[in-house]
Each structure stands twice: as C-alpha cells, then as structure tokens.
Design a protein around this motif. Structure first.
Motif, PDB file in Angstrom:
ATOM      1  N   MET A  34       0.198  36.017  21.243  1.00 33.05           N
ATOM      2  CA  MET A  34      -0.922  34.788  22.112  1.00 33.05           C
ATOM      3  C   MET A  34      -2.595  35.719  21.630  1.00 33.05           C
ATOM      4  SD  MET A  34      -0.262  31.871  24.975  1.00 33.05           S
ATOM      5  CE  MET A  34      -0.619  30.780  23.860  1.00 33.05           C
ATOM      6  N   ARG A  35      -2.651  36.890  22.309  1.00 38.25           N
ATOM      7  CA  ARG A  35      -3.408  37.470  22.231  1.00 38.25           C
ATOM      8  C   ARG A  35      -3.254  38.310  20.652  1.00 38.25           C
ATOM      9  NH1 ARG A  35      -1.303  40.198  27.322  1.00 38.25           N
ATOM     10  NH2 ARG A  35      -2.160  38.765  29.405  1.00 38.25           N
ATOM     11  N   ALA A  36      -2.430  38.740  20.259  1.00 34.34           N
ATOM     12  CA  ALA A  36      -2.477  38.839  18.254  1.00 34.34           C
ATOM     13  C   ALA A  36      -3.065  38.355  17.967  1.00 34.34           C
ATOM     14  CB  ALA A  36      -1.056  39.933  18.632  1.00 34.34           C
ATOM     15  N   SER A  39      -6.449  34.277  19.327  1.00 33.86           N
ATOM     16  CA  SER A  39      -6.894  32.606  19.795  1.00 33.86           C
ATOM     17  C   SER A  39      -6.052  32.584  21.286  1.00 33.86           C
ATOM     18  CB  SER A  39      -6.548  31.030  18.989  1.00 33.86           C
ATOM     19  OG  SER A  39      -6.357  30.527  20.148  1.00 33.86           O
ATOM     20  N   VAL A  40      -6.368  32.787  21.948  1.00 42.04           N
ATOM     21  CA  VAL A  40      -5.770  32.427  24.012  1.00 42.04           C
ATOM     22  C   VAL A  40      -6.640  30.898  24.700  1.00 42.04           C
ATOM     23  CG1 VAL A  40      -5.187  33.207  26.032  1.00 42.04           C
ATOM     24  CG2 VAL A  40      -5.709  34.561  24.771  1.00 42.04           C
ATOM     25  N   ALA A  44      -2.586  25.694  24.976  1.00 44.77           N
ATOM     26  CA  ALA A  44      -0.838  25.850  24.672  1.00 44.77           C
ATOM     27  C   ALA A  44      -0.328  26.889  25.812  1.00 44.77           C
ATOM     28  CB  ALA A  44      -1.488  26.766  23.798  1.00 44.77           C
ATOM     29  N   MET A  45      -1.283  28.114  26.442  1.00 45.16           N
ATOM     30  CA  MET A  45      -0.517  29.319  27.368  1.00 45.16           C
ATOM     31  C   MET A  45      -0.083  27.664  28.811  1.00 45.16           C
ATOM     32  SD  MET A  45      -2.928  31.921  29.302  1.00 45.16           S
ATOM     33  CE  MET A  45      -3.443  31.171  30.407  1.00 45.16           C
ATOM     34  N   LYS A  50       4.902  26.153  30.932  1.00 43.94           N
ATOM     35  CA  LYS A  50       5.752  25.480  31.500  1.00 43.94           C
ATOM     36  C   LYS A  50       7.028  25.427  31.476  1.00 43.94           C
ATOM     37  CE  LYS A  50       5.552  19.886  32.879  1.00 43.94           C
ATOM     38  NZ  LYS A  50       7.531  20.540  33.941  1.00 43.94           N
ATOM     39  N   GLU A  51       7.124  25.269  30.154  1.00 45.91           N
ATOM     40  CA  GLU A  51       8.332  24.702  29.367  1.00 45.91           C
ATOM     41  C   GLU A  51       9.501  26.202  29.011  1.00 45.91           C
ATOM     42  OE1 GLU A  51       9.602  26.185  24.641  1.00 45.91           O
ATOM     43  OE2 GLU A  51       7.407  25.247  25.090  1.00 45.91           O
TER      44      GLU A  51
END
Length: 89
Positions: A34-36, A39-40, A44-45, A50-51
C-alpha cells in the motif's frame, strides 16, 4: 505471553505462534504494498486487515476450543490492537 490465559498445550502454542507469524508477515507485506503504491486508503486498509484477521481466526478456531476462542475474541485480541495516543484537539 498474552495467550497465557488460554492455557494452551505445547502443540497448540506452536501452531498458534505459526499462525500469528504468518498473519504478521502477510499484514506487513500488505502495508508495504500500500505504501509503495503511494496511496494508503484507510478504508481499504481496514477492509484488508479485517479480511486477514478473519482468515487468521478461521485457523485459530481449528486449534482453540469454543471457550478459548471466546476468550481470544473478547479479552485478548482487543489488547493486541495498536493503541493510538490521544489527539490534542
């Protein structure tokens, strides 16, 4: 240490530690990706976390008794979440 209240035997402890190690590695990889991407996205995070937590819990259910799983969800898991410092607003 946090799992001590579950009174796991040596085999269950070893399996549980492996599940947590896998979960932590997977979560770290997800965060790095996500960092790469530059967009964090918080939503979505949280959905991804949770998943991954749900997948971890399915594996834990195979090891823990119903009582141990309840204790994990109600008492232990909440203490494993990162605590944010209070904001000074």
């Amino acid at each position: 240490e946090k799992l001590a209240p579950l009174n796991l035997d040596a085999d269950a402890t070893k399996k549980t530690e492996a599940i947590f190690a896998e979960y932590n590695t997977t979560w770290q990889k997800t965060m790095d990706e996500m960092r790469a991407s530059g967009s964090v996205d918080r939503d979505a995070m949280m959905a991804k976390r949770k998943e991954q937590s749900d997948a971890r819990d399915v594996k834990l259910k195979a090891i823990f008794s119903a009582d141990q799983m309840k204790k994990w969800k109600d008492e232990i898991e909440p203490t494993t979440r990162q605590q944010r410092p209070p904001s000074n607003n």
